[in-house]
Design a protein around this motif. Sequence first.
Motif, PDB file in Angstrom:
ATOM      1  N   PHE A   1      -1.734   7.332  -1.030  1.00  0.00           N
ATOM      2  CA  PHE A   1      -1.835   6.433  -2.173  1.00  0.00           C
ATOM      3  C   PHE A   1      -0.652   5.467  -2.137  1.00  0.00           C
ATOM      4  CE2 PHE A   1      -3.868  10.414  -3.099  1.00  0.00           C
ATOM      5  CZ  PHE A   1      -5.082  10.022  -3.623  1.00  0.00           C
ATOM      6  N   PHE A   2      -0.913   4.204  -2.432  1.00  0.00           N
ATOM      7  CA  PHE A   2       0.084   3.151  -2.342  1.00  0.00           C
ATOM      8  C   PHE A   2       0.369   2.625  -3.744  1.00  0.00           C
ATOM      9  CE2 PHE A   2      -2.097   3.605   1.609  1.00  0.00           C
ATOM     10  CZ  PHE A   2      -1.103   3.484   2.571  1.00  0.00           C
ATOM     11  N   GLN A   3       1.461   3.094  -4.331  1.00  0.00           N
ATOM     12  CA  GLN A   3       1.837   2.737  -5.698  1.00  0.00           C
ATOM     13  C   GLN A   3       2.785   1.541  -5.653  1.00  0.00           C
ATOM     14  OE1 GLN A   3       0.088   4.407  -7.681  1.00  0.00           O
ATOM     15  NE2 GLN A   3      -0.281   6.323  -6.655  1.00  0.00           N
ATOM     16  N   ILE A   4       2.432   0.466  -6.337  1.00  0.00           N
ATOM     17  CA  ILE A   4       3.243  -0.749  -6.351  1.00  0.00           C
ATOM     18  C   ILE A   4       3.827  -0.944  -7.748  1.00  0.00           C
ATOM     19  CG2 ILE A   4       3.218  -3.257  -6.078  1.00  0.00           C
ATOM     20  CD1 ILE A   4       0.770  -2.810  -4.200  1.00  0.00           C
TER      21      ILE A   4
ATOM     22  N   ALA B   1       0.493   1.131   7.505  1.00  0.00           N
ATOM     23  CA  ALA B   1      -0.316   0.533   6.434  1.00  0.00           C
ATOM     24  C   ALA B   1       0.572  -0.026   5.332  1.00  0.00           C
ATOM     25  CB  ALA B   1      -1.294   1.563   5.873  1.00  0.00           C
ATOM     26  N   ALA B   2       1.669   0.662   5.006  1.00  0.00           N
ATOM     27  CA  ALA B   2       2.596   0.190   3.975  1.00  0.00           C
ATOM     28  C   ALA B   2       3.252  -1.118   4.404  1.00  0.00           C
ATOM     29  CB  ALA B   2       3.649   1.250   3.681  1.00  0.00           C
ATOM     30  N   LYS B   3       3.652  -1.225   5.671  1.00  0.00           N
ATOM     31  CA  LYS B   3       4.265  -2.468   6.149  1.00  0.00           C
ATOM     32  C   LYS B   3       3.276  -3.624   6.091  1.00  0.00           C
ATOM     33  CE  LYS B   3       5.778  -1.087  10.155  1.00  0.00           C
ATOM     34  NZ  LYS B   3       6.488  -1.113  11.456  1.00  0.00           N
ATOM     35  N   ARG B   4       2.029  -3.363   6.419  1.00  0.00           N
ATOM     36  CA  ARG B   4       1.013  -4.421   6.336  1.00  0.00           C
ATOM     37  C   ARG B   4       0.804  -4.858   4.887  1.00  0.00           C
ATOM     38  NH1 ARG B   4      -2.593  -1.420  10.601  1.00  0.00           N
ATOM     39  NH2 ARG B   4      -1.759  -2.369  12.480  1.00  0.00           N
ATOM     40  N   LEU B   5       0.750  -3.891   3.984  1.00  0.00           N
ATOM     41  CA  LEU B   5       0.577  -4.205   2.568  1.00  0.00           C
ATOM     42  C   LEU B   5       1.772  -5.006   2.049  1.00  0.00           C
ATOM     43  CD1 LEU B   5      -0.989  -3.969  -0.057  1.00  0.00           C
ATOM     44  CD2 LEU B   5      -0.012  -1.678  -0.356  1.00  0.00           C
TER      45      LEU B   5
ATOM     46  N   TRP C   1      10.354  -5.570  -6.217  1.00  0.00           N
ATOM     47  CA  TRP C   1       9.172  -4.742  -6.251  1.00  0.00           C
ATOM     48  C   TRP C   1       9.337  -3.588  -5.284  1.00  0.00           C
ATOM     49  CZ3 TRP C   1       6.301  -4.138  -1.896  1.00  0.00           C
ATOM     50  CH2 TRP C   1       6.219  -5.168  -0.984  1.00  0.00           C
ATOM     51  N   ASN C   2       8.641  -2.521  -5.573  1.00  0.00           N
ATOM     52  CA  ASN C   2       8.716  -1.296  -4.787  1.00  0.00           C
ATOM     53  C   ASN C   2       7.305  -0.838  -4.450  1.00  0.00           C
ATOM     54  OD1 ASN C   2      10.331   1.056  -3.790  1.00  0.00           O
ATOM     55  ND2 ASN C   2       8.940   2.116  -5.160  1.00  0.00           N
ATOM     56  N   LEU C   3       7.129  -0.423  -3.216  1.00  0.00           N
ATOM     57  CA  LEU C   3       5.873   0.154  -2.749  1.00  0.00           C
ATOM     58  C   LEU C   3       6.173   1.583  -2.323  1.00  0.00           C
ATOM     59  CD1 LEU C   3       2.981   0.203  -1.582  1.00  0.00           C
ATOM     60  CD2 LEU C   3       3.889  -0.938   0.439  1.00  0.00           C
TER      61      LEU C   3
END
Length: 71
Positions: free
Chosen positions: A5-8, A31-35, A49-51
């Motif tokens: 899960f990717f929480q922004i 995937a996180a780096k792409r996002l 911002w934080n992912l």
Amino acid sequence: MTRYFFQITNGAPHKDDVGEELANDHAAWIAAKRLARDIEDSLELDGRWNLEVRDGIGPVCSITIESKKLR
């Protein structure tokens, strides 16, 4: 396969309730780096911002981007 899960957070949290099935933590990091590249245009001056990437156990990794006006 594990669901990640990717929480922004950029002032307000944006919770990922769906997630994405990926092979392992390294695939989640990619995937996180792409996002992060996809959403970098939303960063405001003096913004932050934080992912955070999470799996069913808890946090796996995070990316934080912060900008500061220097003068």
